[in-house]
Structure formats: structure tokens, C-alpha cells
Design a protein around this motif. Structure first.
Motif, PDB file in Angstrom:
ATOM      1  N   VAL A 176      38.657   1.762  27.488  1.00 46.94           N
ATOM      2  CA  VAL A 176      39.647   1.147  26.507  1.00 46.94           C
ATOM      3  C   VAL A 176      39.125   1.427  25.175  1.00 46.94           C
ATOM      4  N   VAL A 177      38.031   1.276  24.939  1.00 48.82           N
ATOM      5  CA  VAL A 177      37.282   1.703  23.680  1.00 48.82           C
ATOM      6  C   VAL A 177      37.659   3.007  23.208  1.00 48.82           C
ATOM      7  N   GLU A 178      37.626   3.907  24.185  1.00 50.29           N
ATOM      8  CA  GLU A 178      37.564   5.585  23.851  1.00 50.29           C
ATOM      9  C   GLU A 178      39.047   5.802  23.633  1.00 50.29           C
ATOM     10  N   ARG A 179      39.898   5.052  24.302  1.00 53.13           N
ATOM     11  CA  ARG A 179      41.154   5.069  23.846  1.00 53.13           C
ATOM     12  C   ARG A 179      41.554   4.760  22.687  1.00 53.13           C
ATOM     13  N   GLN A 180      41.173   3.714  22.123  1.00 48.81           N
ATOM     14  CA  GLN A 180      41.341   2.992  20.663  1.00 48.81           C
ATOM     15  C   GLN A 180      40.778   4.106  19.716  1.00 48.81           C
ATOM     16  N   LEU A 181      39.620   4.675  19.922  1.00 50.24           N
ATOM     17  CA  LEU A 181      39.112   5.561  19.093  1.00 50.24           C
ATOM     18  C   LEU A 181      39.861   6.944  18.992  1.00 50.24           C
ATOM     19  N   ASP A 182      40.042   7.233  20.182  1.00 50.97           N
ATOM     20  CA  ASP A 182      40.951   8.784  20.264  1.00 50.97           C
ATOM     21  C   ASP A 182      42.199   8.835  19.597  1.00 50.97           C
ATOM     22  N   ALA A 183      42.951   7.732  19.407  1.00 49.01           N
ATOM     23  CA  ALA A 183      44.092   7.634  18.550  1.00 49.01           C
ATOM     24  C   ALA A 183      43.578   7.913  17.114  1.00 49.01           C
ATOM     25  N   VAL A 184      42.614   7.292  16.511  1.00 48.89           N
ATOM     26  CA  VAL A 184      42.061   7.552  15.212  1.00 48.89           C
ATOM     27  C   VAL A 184      41.367   9.117  15.053  1.00 48.89           C
ATOM     28  N   THR A 230      35.740  -1.052  30.012  1.00 51.12           N
ATOM     29  CA  THR A 230      35.312  -1.295  28.768  1.00 51.12           C
ATOM     30  C   THR A 230      35.394   0.025  27.988  1.00 51.12           C
ATOM     31  N   GLN A 231      34.660   0.908  28.585  1.00 51.51           N
ATOM     32  CA  GLN A 231      34.306   2.222  27.809  1.00 51.51           C
ATOM     33  C   GLN A 231      35.630   3.082  27.634  1.00 51.51           C
ATOM     34  N   VAL A 269      37.499  -2.141  17.588  1.00 48.31           N
ATOM     35  CA  VAL A 269      37.723  -1.920  18.549  1.00 48.31           C
ATOM     36  C   VAL A 269      37.423  -2.989  19.566  1.00 48.31           C
ATOM     37  N   GLY A 270      37.767  -2.952  20.969  1.00 51.66           N
ATOM     38  CA  GLY A 270      37.034  -3.700  21.865  1.00 51.66           C
ATOM     39  C   GLY A 270      38.082  -4.272  22.799  1.00 51.66           C
ATOM     40  N   GLU A 271      37.440  -4.520  24.195  1.00 48.79           N
ATOM     41  CA  GLU A 271      38.200  -4.823  25.484  1.00 48.79           C
ATOM     42  C   GLU A 271      38.372  -6.212  25.488  1.00 48.79           C
ATOM     43  N   LEU A 272      39.653  -6.441  26.416  1.00 46.91           N
ATOM     44  CA  LEU A 272      39.742  -7.747  26.792  1.00 46.91           C
ATOM     45  C   LEU A 272      38.715  -8.362  27.978  1.00 46.91           C
ATOM     46  N   LEU A 273      38.925  -9.647  28.203  1.00 52.01           N
ATOM     47  CA  LEU A 273      38.039 -10.041  29.433  1.00 52.01           C
ATOM     48  C   LEU A 273      38.286  -9.331  30.663  1.00 52.01           C
ATOM     49  N   ILE A 323      32.550   1.329  12.217  1.00 57.20           N
ATOM     50  CA  ILE A 323      33.385   0.826  13.640  1.00 57.20           C
ATOM     51  C   ILE A 323      32.708  -0.561  13.729  1.00 57.20           C
ATOM     52  N   ALA A 324      33.687  -1.440  14.080  1.00 59.52           N
ATOM     53  CA  ALA A 324      33.487  -3.000  14.544  1.00 59.52           C
ATOM     54  C   ALA A 324      33.670  -2.905  15.936  1.00 59.52           C
ATOM     55  N   TYR A 325      32.514  -3.016  16.805  1.00 61.85           N
ATOM     56  CA  TYR A 325      32.903  -3.251  17.978  1.00 61.85           C
ATOM     57  C   TYR A 325      32.890  -4.542  18.275  1.00 61.85           C
ATOM     58  N   GLU A 326      34.341  -5.191  18.782  1.00 57.46           N
ATOM     59  CA  GLU A 326      34.520  -6.514  18.832  1.00 57.46           C
ATOM     60  C   GLU A 326      35.172  -7.001  20.218  1.00 57.46           C
ATOM     61  N   PRO A 327      34.196  -7.241  21.241  1.00 57.00           N
ATOM     62  CA  PRO A 327      34.908  -7.497  22.709  1.00 57.00           C
ATOM     63  C   PRO A 327      35.667  -8.776  22.384  1.00 57.00           C
ATOM     64  N   VAL A 328      37.068  -8.639  22.853  1.00 53.70           N
ATOM     65  CA  VAL A 328      37.974  -9.703  22.573  1.00 53.70           C
ATOM     66  C   VAL A 328      37.439 -11.205  23.222  1.00 53.70           C
TER      67      VAL A 328
END
Ligand code: 13P
Length: 248
Positions: free
Chosen positions: A140-148, A137-138, A125-129, A162-167
Motif C-alpha cells: 500500500v505504502v509503495e503504491r502511494q509512493l509510486d504515484a509521486v 502494508t508495504q 502515506v499509510g495503510e488501513l487496519l 515523508i510522514a508514515y501514518e498508519p490509519v
């Protein structure tokens, strides 16, 4: 306490000769018994890597499809990955999300299928610049996690890292500061406490990814909510062994 987890993600790199060389280097290096190490290789090299690599390290696919077999030209199933020696799969990498256009829900379905097939999942998971700059940021990451979160059972999370990878930090040399990583990891853990359970939040490993190297890994590894790393470029070099030893 959480077992430190270090993943390599080779992305679309490697060759038969290069992989044999790198496996020889990695096999001769020191790897602490309390650190879990996983290397993700392109599909076509998963079998070779699983045959060549030390047995205390595991092999991952870098993606998989959501069906076991059938008329899905060009796709690879989780069962196939297992069959050729993978124990893990990397899912939801930002390159799959942004270059290949894979959605949160498609990524979530892949998690379900991979776990059902008996693979462990490194969920990125992770946000764009622009999302970080917009202060979301939070969200975006929560939206990505919520789907899972929507599609997994609580017990499934025992097999997920979970790999937090800021894009903006991926392949750019612009590593998140240890404090930035710590802050987002702690916020993710806090979110999982509410959204799944305190037990899952406490036990799940949250690894940081994005321009990690043999030098900058040490300080980040000391942060309480940084439970490991997912490493791109530096996982193709002997330097990866320094990251494996970041906590030592
Ligand atoms: P780099 O370490 O090359 O920045 O890549 C990080 C990454 O995307 C790992 O999945």
C-alpha cells in the motif's frame, strides 16, 4: 545525519483566540536548534499563525489545489499559501484520501505543483487496519509512493518529508509501537533506494504519525529510521513542546 522534523497538524481545529493563545505558549517554550518544527493550520488561519508564531518554526497549509489561480471555486493554490506565509504544505493525508476521496495520482499532482511553487511538502502515506491485517502494508505504502515517484524529479525529494501514518493509529490512541514504526520506516527507506536513489533514501526524513504524545515520543525518537513526527491531537496542546524536545 538527518535533521529531526516535528510537524503539528491541527486539522479542522482552532479559532482566532485559540491560535493566539497557543502561539504564545509555543513561542515561550524551548525548541532545540537542531530540530525543524512546522505547524499546519486550516487555510483561514495560516496568515494569522504565520504572523503570531515564532520565526524559528514554520507554517504549513493542510492541503492545496493543483493550479495557481482560476475558476476553481473553493480551492487554494500553493502560491496563495506562500503568499500568506506558509513554507510547507501537508499532502496526501489519510483524511483527504479516505474522506475526500483523493487519489494517489491527484496527490502526486499536488506534490508537483506545490514544489514548483516553492513550498516544501509533508507527504503522508499509510495503510488501513484491514490492509495491515492482510499483511499488505508495504504494498500500500509503495503504491502511494509510486504515484509521486513517477512525477517528481530526483532533486525534488530534497524538499519532501515523508510522514508514515498508519490509519489505524490516527486519532485512536492506538500508537504504533516504536518497533512497528522503525520496521515500516526502514522498509520505506529501502524501497526509496531502489525506486529513486541511494542518496535520496539516505537523506529523506521519514516522520511517524498516529497518536504521538508527549510520553510515547521519546522511545520512538531513538529509532534509527524515525526522523521525526507528524502530530495531530497533541499539537493543539502545550504538550507539543515535549514532542519537539523528544530527542533531548
Ligand atoms: P493524531 O496525532 O491525533 O493521532 O493524528 C495524527 C495525524 O493524522 C497527523 O497528521
Amino acid at each position: 545525519s538527518r535533521t529531526f522534523w516535528v510537524g503539528g497538524n491541527w486539522k479542522m481545529n482552532g479559532s482566532v483566540a485559540a491560535i493566539k493563545d497557543l502561539a504564545t505558549t509555543f513561542n515561550a517554550g524551548s525548541s532545540p536548534s537542531d530540530v525543524e518544527v512546522v505547524i499546519g493550520a486550516p487555510f483561514v488561519y495560516v496568515h494569522l499563525l504565520s504572523e503570531s508564531l515564532r520565526k524559528d518554526w514554520a507554517v504549513a497549509g493542510e492541503n492545496c489545489y493543483v493550479e495557481s489561480s482560476g475558476a476553481y471555486t473553493g480551492e487554494i493554490s500553493p502560491e496563495m499559501l506562500k503568499d500568506v506565509g506558509a513554507q510547507w504544505v501537508i499532502l496526501g493525508h489519510s483524511e483527504r484520501r479516505s474522506i475526500l476521496g483523493e487519489s494517489d495520482d491527484f496527490t502526486a499532482q499536488k506534490c508537483v505543483k506545490a514544489l514548483a511553487a516553492g513550498l516544501k511538502v509533508a507527504l503522508c502515506v499509510g495503510e488501513l487496519l484491514e490492509e495491515r491485517e492482510a499483511g499488505i502494508t508495504q504494498q500500500v505504502v509503495e503504491r502511494q509512493l509510486d504515484a509521486v515517484i513517477k512525477v517528481l524529479k530526483e532533486e525534488d525529494w530534497a524538499n519532501v518529508v515523508i510522514a508514515y501514518e498508519p490509519v489505524w493509529a490516527i486519532g485512536t490512541g492506538k500508537v504504533a509501537t516504536p518497533d512497528q514504526a522503525q520496521e515500516t520506516h526502514a522498509a520505506i527507506r529501502e524501497y526509496l533506494k531502489k525506486a529513486i536513489s541511494p542518496k535520496v533514501a539516505e537523506e529523506i526524513r521519514i516522520a511517524y504519525g498516529g497518536s504521538v504524545n508527549g510520553k510515547n515520543c521519546k522511545e520512538a525518537a531513538q529509532k534509527p529510521d524515525v526522523d521525526g513526527f507528524l502530530v495531530g491531537g497533541a499539537s493543539l496542546k502545550p504538550e507539543f513542546l515535549d514532542i519537539v524536545n523528544a530527542t533531548q
